[in-house]
Design a protein around this motif. Structure first.
Motif, PDB file in Angstrom:
ATOM      1  N   GLN A 166       0.832  -1.205   0.000  1.00  0.00           N
ATOM      2  CA  GLN A 166       0.000   0.000   0.000  1.00  0.00           C
ATOM      3  C   GLN A 166       0.866   1.253   0.000  1.00  0.00           C
ATOM      4  O   GLN A 166       1.785   1.382   0.801  1.00  0.00           O
ATOM      5  CB  GLN A 166      -0.896  -0.023   1.230  1.00  0.00           C
ATOM      6  CG  GLN A 166      -1.824   1.177   1.364  1.00  0.00           C
ATOM      7  CD  GLN A 166      -2.801   0.984   2.512  1.00  0.00           C
ATOM      8  OE1 GLN A 166      -3.545  -0.001   2.556  1.00  0.00           O
ATOM      9  NE2 GLN A 166      -2.804   1.903   3.449  1.00  0.00           N
ATOM     10  N   LEU A 167       0.558   2.172  -0.907  1.00  0.00           N
ATOM     11  CA  LEU A 167       1.313   3.416  -1.039  1.00  0.00           C
ATOM     12  C   LEU A 167       0.331   4.582  -1.035  1.00  0.00           C
ATOM     13  O   LEU A 167      -0.629   4.592  -1.805  1.00  0.00           O
ATOM     14  CB  LEU A 167       2.118   3.413  -2.344  1.00  0.00           C
ATOM     15  CG  LEU A 167       2.973   4.648  -2.646  1.00  0.00           C
ATOM     16  CD1 LEU A 167       4.094   4.809  -1.620  1.00  0.00           C
ATOM     17  CD2 LEU A 167       3.554   4.555  -4.058  1.00  0.00           C
ATOM     18  N   THR A 168       0.576   5.567  -0.164  1.00  0.00           N
ATOM     19  CA  THR A 168      -0.278   6.746  -0.081  1.00  0.00           C
ATOM     20  C   THR A 168       0.505   7.982  -0.517  1.00  0.00           C
ATOM     21  O   THR A 168       1.615   8.227  -0.036  1.00  0.00           O
ATOM     22  CB  THR A 168      -0.806   6.954   1.355  1.00  0.00           C
ATOM     23  OG1 THR A 168      -1.526   5.785   1.759  1.00  0.00           O
ATOM     24  CG2 THR A 168      -1.732   8.161   1.425  1.00  0.00           C
ATOM     25  N   LEU A 169      -0.076   8.740  -1.449  1.00  0.00           N
ATOM     26  CA  LEU A 169       0.546   9.941  -2.001  1.00  0.00           C
ATOM     27  C   LEU A 169      -0.360  11.133  -1.777  1.00  0.00           C
ATOM     28  O   LEU A 169      -1.588  11.010  -1.795  1.00  0.00           O
ATOM     29  CB  LEU A 169       0.785   9.784  -3.515  1.00  0.00           C
ATOM     30  CG  LEU A 169       1.522   8.520  -3.984  1.00  0.00           C
ATOM     31  CD1 LEU A 169       1.481   8.430  -5.502  1.00  0.00           C
ATOM     32  CD2 LEU A 169       2.961   8.523  -3.488  1.00  0.00           C
ATOM     33  N   ASP A 170       0.244  12.330  -1.571  1.00  0.00           N
ATOM     34  CA  ASP A 170      -0.579  13.531  -1.461  1.00  0.00           C
ATOM     35  C   ASP A 170      -0.947  14.036  -2.847  1.00  0.00           C
ATOM     36  O   ASP A 170      -0.601  13.427  -3.865  1.00  0.00           O
ATOM     37  CB  ASP A 170       0.106  14.604  -0.609  1.00  0.00           C
ATOM     38  CG  ASP A 170       1.365  15.191  -1.263  1.00  0.00           C
ATOM     39  OD1 ASP A 170       1.570  14.989  -2.482  1.00  0.00           O
ATOM     40  OD2 ASP A 170       2.139  15.863  -0.543  1.00  0.00           O
ATOM     41  N   GLY A 171      -1.653  15.165  -2.901  1.00  0.00           N
ATOM     42  CA  GLY A 171      -2.149  15.680  -4.171  1.00  0.00           C
ATOM     43  C   GLY A 171      -1.065  16.033  -5.168  1.00  0.00           C
ATOM     44  O   GLY A 171      -1.306  16.059  -6.385  1.00  0.00           O
ATOM     45  N   SER A 172       0.161  16.299  -4.690  1.00  0.00           N
ATOM     46  CA  SER A 172       1.272  16.649  -5.574  1.00  0.00           C
ATOM     47  C   SER A 172       2.089  15.433  -5.987  1.00  0.00           C
ATOM     48  O   SER A 172       3.051  15.560  -6.754  1.00  0.00           O
ATOM     49  CB  SER A 172       2.191  17.663  -4.883  1.00  0.00           C
ATOM     50  OG  SER A 172       2.840  17.076  -3.765  1.00  0.00           O
ATOM     51  N   GLY A 173       1.736  14.259  -5.459  1.00  0.00           N
ATOM     52  CA  GLY A 173       2.468  13.049  -5.790  1.00  0.00           C
ATOM     53  C   GLY A 173       3.563  12.699  -4.809  1.00  0.00           C
ATOM     54  O   GLY A 173       4.297  11.722  -5.008  1.00  0.00           O
ATOM     55  N   THR A 174       3.687  13.464  -3.711  1.00  0.00           N
ATOM     56  CA  THR A 174       4.692  13.178  -2.700  1.00  0.00           C
ATOM     57  C   THR A 174       4.255  11.999  -1.837  1.00  0.00           C
ATOM     58  O   THR A 174       3.109  11.956  -1.383  1.00  0.00           O
ATOM     59  CB  THR A 174       4.929  14.402  -1.792  1.00  0.00           C
ATOM     60  OG1 THR A 174       5.362  15.497  -2.608  1.00  0.00           O
ATOM     61  CG2 THR A 174       5.984  14.109  -0.733  1.00  0.00           C
ATOM     62  N   GLN A 175       5.173  11.058  -1.617  1.00  0.00           N
ATOM     63  CA  GLN A 175       4.836   9.878  -0.822  1.00  0.00           C
ATOM     64  C   GLN A 175       4.614  10.243   0.635  1.00  0.00           C
ATOM     65  O   GLN A 175       5.430  10.929   1.254  1.00  0.00           O
ATOM     66  CB  GLN A 175       5.951   8.840  -0.931  1.00  0.00           C
ATOM     67  CG  GLN A 175       5.694   7.574  -0.134  1.00  0.00           C
ATOM     68  CD  GLN A 175       6.750   6.515  -0.367  1.00  0.00           C
ATOM     69  OE1 GLN A 175       7.175   6.293  -1.504  1.00  0.00           O
ATOM     70  NE2 GLN A 175       7.166   5.839   0.689  1.00  0.00           N
ATOM     71  N   LEU A 176       3.474   9.788   1.196  1.00  0.00           N
ATOM     72  CA  LEU A 176       3.152  10.025   2.592  1.00  0.00           C
ATOM     73  C   LEU A 176       3.397   8.795   3.445  1.00  0.00           C
ATOM     74  O   LEU A 176       3.828   8.898   4.592  1.00  0.00           O
ATOM     75  CB  LEU A 176       1.686  10.459   2.726  1.00  0.00           C
ATOM     76  CG  LEU A 176       1.272  11.749   2.031  1.00  0.00           C
ATOM     77  CD1 LEU A 176      -0.223  11.992   2.214  1.00  0.00           C
ATOM     78  CD2 LEU A 176       2.077  12.938   2.557  1.00  0.00           C
TER      79      LEU A 176
END
Length: 208
Positions: free
Chosen positions: A46-56
């Protein structure tokens, strides 16, 4: 907020509303694909990214499910969490916080993203509009919640050769959670004990 907690909190955002015009072919196809797995086990990444594509956040773990409504989703340490459903209640356990959130399983809950794979798929169109596209061995379904106050703008489910391959959740601020399923096994016997949960001694309990 962890992606797993967001999936559980999304429960209250999915109110049943009158059915609207759907892509009937997409709904029928998705229903058939989901229904073929009466049980399912897999590893997930599982990978979560913010609206700009930065990995969270990046996590991995294991899931198992059995229809109707039995579900276990265990995220590995160091971001360990566990989501368990016995068909009547759902427990979200966060060991770091020593906290358990308990929610009654109702018809709406089985159609939230976290439990869609194990729920009653016959009423998907009551909660989502569904479209799909096909390319070779891959079929993608886009589900958009009909409830206007949903925490998610859309959910994509992707199948490869008839087997669930990945899903993506996108929220109102553009945050994306991508989940890849690995080593999927369907319709094998599962021990019912893994779908029950005992609250650890001393844990804080929140009932919703």
């Amino acid at each position: 907020m962890g992606a797993l907690r967001m999936l559980l909190l999304a429960v209250m955002a999915f109110a049943v509303v009158p059915a609207q015009a759907d892509d009937a072919v997409a709904v029928a196809r998705l229903t058939a694909l989901l229904s073929q797995a009466q049980t399912l086990t897999a590893r997930f990444s599982q990978l979560t990214l913010d609206g700009s594509g930065t990995q969270l956040q990046e996590t991995a773990g294991e899931l198992s499910l059995k229809r109707p409504g039995l579900f276990r989703w265990h995220t590995d340490a160091p971001a360990e969490q566990m989501l368990v459903s016995n068909g009547q209640k759902v427990w979200l356990y966060d060991p770091d916080l020593n906290q358990v959130t308990i929610q009654v399983l109702d018809q709406r809950l089985t159609h939230t993203p976290a439990l869609l794979l194990s729920g009653d798929v016959s009423k998907i169109s009551e909660n989502f509009t569904v479209t799909h596209k096909e390319g070779g061995s891959v079929v993608d379904f886009i589900l958009k919640p009909k409830a206007k106050d949903s925490l998610f703008d859309n959910l994509r489910l992707s199948f490869r050769n008839g087997v669930i391959n990945d899903m993506q959740l996108v929220d109102s601020v553009g945050q994306r959670t991508n989940i890849l399923f690995l080593g999927v096994k369907m319709n094998e016997p599962l021990d019912a004990s893994q779908f029950s949960f005992q609250v650890p001694a001393g844990a804080d309990v929140i009932e919703q």
